[in-house]
Design an enzyme around this catalytic site. Structure first.
Site, short mmCIF file in Angstrom:
data_model
loop_
_atom_site.label_atom_id
_atom_site.label_comp_id
_atom_site.label_asym_id
_atom_site.label_seq_id
_atom_site.Cartn_x
_atom_site.Cartn_y
_atom_site.Cartn_z
CG ASP A 165 -8.20 0.89 4.04
OD1 ASP A 165 -8.96 0.07 3.48
OD2 ASP A 165 -6.96 0.72 4.10
CE LYS A 183 -4.32 -1.54 2.09
NZ LYS A 183 -5.20 -1.34 3.26
CG ASN A 203 -7.71 1.14 -0.54
OD1 ASN A 203 -7.92 2.13 -1.26
ND2 ASN A 203 -8.56 0.74 0.38
N GLY A 205 -0.96 1.66 8.51
CA GLY A 205 -1.67 2.34 7.43
C GLY A 205 -3.17 2.40 7.67
P1 NAP Z 1 0.28 -2.38 9.38
O1 NAP Z 1 0.50 -1.11 8.64
O2 NAP Z 1 1.28 -3.50 9.25
O3 NAP Z 1 0.15 -1.99 10.94
C1 NAP Z 1 0.09 -2.99 11.92
C2 NAP Z 1 -0.21 -2.36 13.27
O4 NAP Z 1 -0.36 -3.43 14.22
C3 NAP Z 1 0.91 -1.46 13.80
O5 NAP Z 1 0.33 -0.42 14.55
C4 NAP Z 1 1.69 -2.42 14.70
O6 NAP Z 1 2.39 -1.77 15.73
C5 NAP Z 1 0.56 -3.21 15.30
N1 NAP Z 1 0.99 -4.52 15.82
C6 NAP Z 1 1.38 -5.59 15.10
N2 NAP Z 1 1.67 -6.62 15.93
C7 NAP Z 1 1.48 -6.17 17.20
C8 NAP Z 1 1.61 -6.77 18.49
N3 NAP Z 1 2.01 -8.04 18.64
N4 NAP Z 1 1.29 -6.03 19.56
C9 NAP Z 1 0.87 -4.74 19.42
N5 NAP Z 1 0.73 -4.12 18.22
C10 NAP Z 1 1.03 -4.83 17.13
O7 NAP Z 1 -1.11 -3.02 9.00
P2 NAP Z 1 -2.42 -2.25 8.46
O8 NAP Z 1 -2.41 -2.22 6.99
O9 NAP Z 1 -2.57 -0.99 9.22
O10 NAP Z 1 -3.58 -3.28 8.88
C11 NAP Z 1 -3.92 -3.50 10.24
C12 NAP Z 1 -5.03 -4.55 10.31
O11 NAP Z 1 -6.22 -4.03 9.74
C13 NAP Z 1 -4.69 -5.82 9.54
O12 NAP Z 1 -5.05 -6.94 10.32
C14 NAP Z 1 -5.55 -5.73 8.29
O13 NAP Z 1 -5.94 -7.00 7.82
C15 NAP Z 1 -6.75 -4.93 8.81
N6 NAP Z 1 -7.42 -4.18 7.74
C16 NAP Z 1 -8.74 -4.43 7.49
C17 NAP Z 1 -9.40 -3.71 6.50
C18 NAP Z 1 -10.85 -3.99 6.22
O14 NAP Z 1 -11.35 -3.55 5.18
N7 NAP Z 1 -11.56 -4.67 7.10
C19 NAP Z 1 -8.73 -2.73 5.76
C20 NAP Z 1 -7.38 -2.49 6.05
C21 NAP Z 1 -6.74 -3.22 7.05
P3 NAP Z 1 3.89 -1.20 15.47
O15 NAP Z 1 3.73 0.14 14.85
O16 NAP Z 1 4.49 -1.16 16.84
O17 NAP Z 1 4.59 -2.19 14.57
#
Ligand code: NAP
Length: 278
Positions: free
Chosen positions: A106, A69, A90, A134
């Protein structure tokens, strides 16, 4: 699929699990649009070249998911404010005359799902956002735009939460806390935008941050939402006030679809069908 079907795709790595082809095909069928929407598995080193080839060969729109992304925004010639705010895209659309425009649906998808589908009026409420990736960025801006009274952001890496709050620049309404600094606080809405449900980890949060009037919303859905749902219900959120991200997934897809086809699909039947599966 007819020979004239217009080409769309979702890029990711991995991508086989993606529901986007099902969702976009269902929207297209509803509106009588001939559509060829595929998954394209692009390794990070190949992503930019594959996207450019896709559009050079006549592709009319691409969705982008993990882990591309951020690069999707960087490769674009033009971007919307929603993409710039979240630092990621996205949705990619070819520009008339050449080039690619990056957009991010999103935040709008999240707000549409929680307000229109679930009837939660965000205005005047105190929200807690877990995560600063993101998706969290998109949700943070969307919550602010939708009129929450306050937004508190916590993240494992606190500096990333601070970056979002600094970018929003409304310290009276948007602030950050440490994960272990929430004792004594209570929120109307807790949104999980971490990837803990996918990558593993604990929701080590005080149970007192929610009460039985609180709503919990997990961007994850299916088995990936089990951990946060378990925490929320144990903490006192009513089971029917827990929401997962399946509706957001459908709504963010609908926003991309409308951008490309100029028509808004009816998301409810598609959501209901997916709900049978997740
Ligand atoms: P990302 O950019 O990789 O961000 C991941 C986030 O999770 C970061 O804030 C990270 O913290 C935190 N994290 C990961 N492992 C952790 C742990 N063990 N303990 C505490 N915090 C942790 O991912 P993203 O794109 O933002 O997506 C996040 C989630 O939203 C994903 O599961 C994705 O599938 C979901 N999502 C859903 C939709 C939908 O349409 N439903 C759309 C977009 C995303 P750090 O900064 O410390 O690494």
């Amino acid at each position: 699929m007819s020979a004239e079907a217009h080409r769309y795709a979702v890029f990711g790595h991995p991508i086989a699990h993606s529901l986007s082809p099902d969702i976009h095909s269902a929207f297209a069928a509803q509106l009588g649009i001939a559509l060829d929407y595929r998954t394209i598995d692009a390794a990070p080193e190949d992503f930019v070249a594959q996207v450019k080839r896709f559009f050079a060969e006549g592709g009319l729109g691409a969705n982008v998911t993990l882990p591309h992304k951020n690069v999707a925004l960087a490769l674009a010639d033009k971007h919307t404010e929603a993409a710039a705010r979240t630092g990621s895209a996205n949705t990619l659309t070819p520009l008339v005359g050449g080039g690619i425009e990056a957009h991010n649906t999103d935040g709008s998808g999240f707000v549409r799902d929680i307000t229109e589908r679930h009837g939660f009026d965000l205005r005047g409420h105190d929200a807690l956002l877990l995560g600063a990736g993101g998706a969290a960025k998109a949700v943070a801006w969307a919550l602010m735009d939708a009129g929450v009274r306050s937004l508190t952001i916590v993240n494992r890496t606190p500096e990333r939460a601070d970056e979002i709050a600094d970018a929003i620049g409304e310290p009276a309404r948007c602030r950050t806390r440490y994960w272990d600094g929430l004792e004594g606080e209570c929120f109307d809405l807790v949104v999980n935008a971490t990837s803990i449900g996918v990558t593993g980890g604990d929701f080590a949060l005080p149970m007192s941050i929610v009460q039985d009037h609180s709503t919990a919303y997990d961007l994850c859905y299916g088995t990936a939402s089990a951990g946060f749902k378990g925490w929320a219900i144990a903490a006192g959120v009513r089971p029917d006030w827990f929401r997962d991200g399946l509706g957001m997934l459908v709504e963010q897809a609908a926003d991309a679809f409308e951008r490309w086809h100029g028509q808004r699909p009816d998301t409810d039947p598609v959501y209901r069908e997916l709900r049978q599966r997740y």
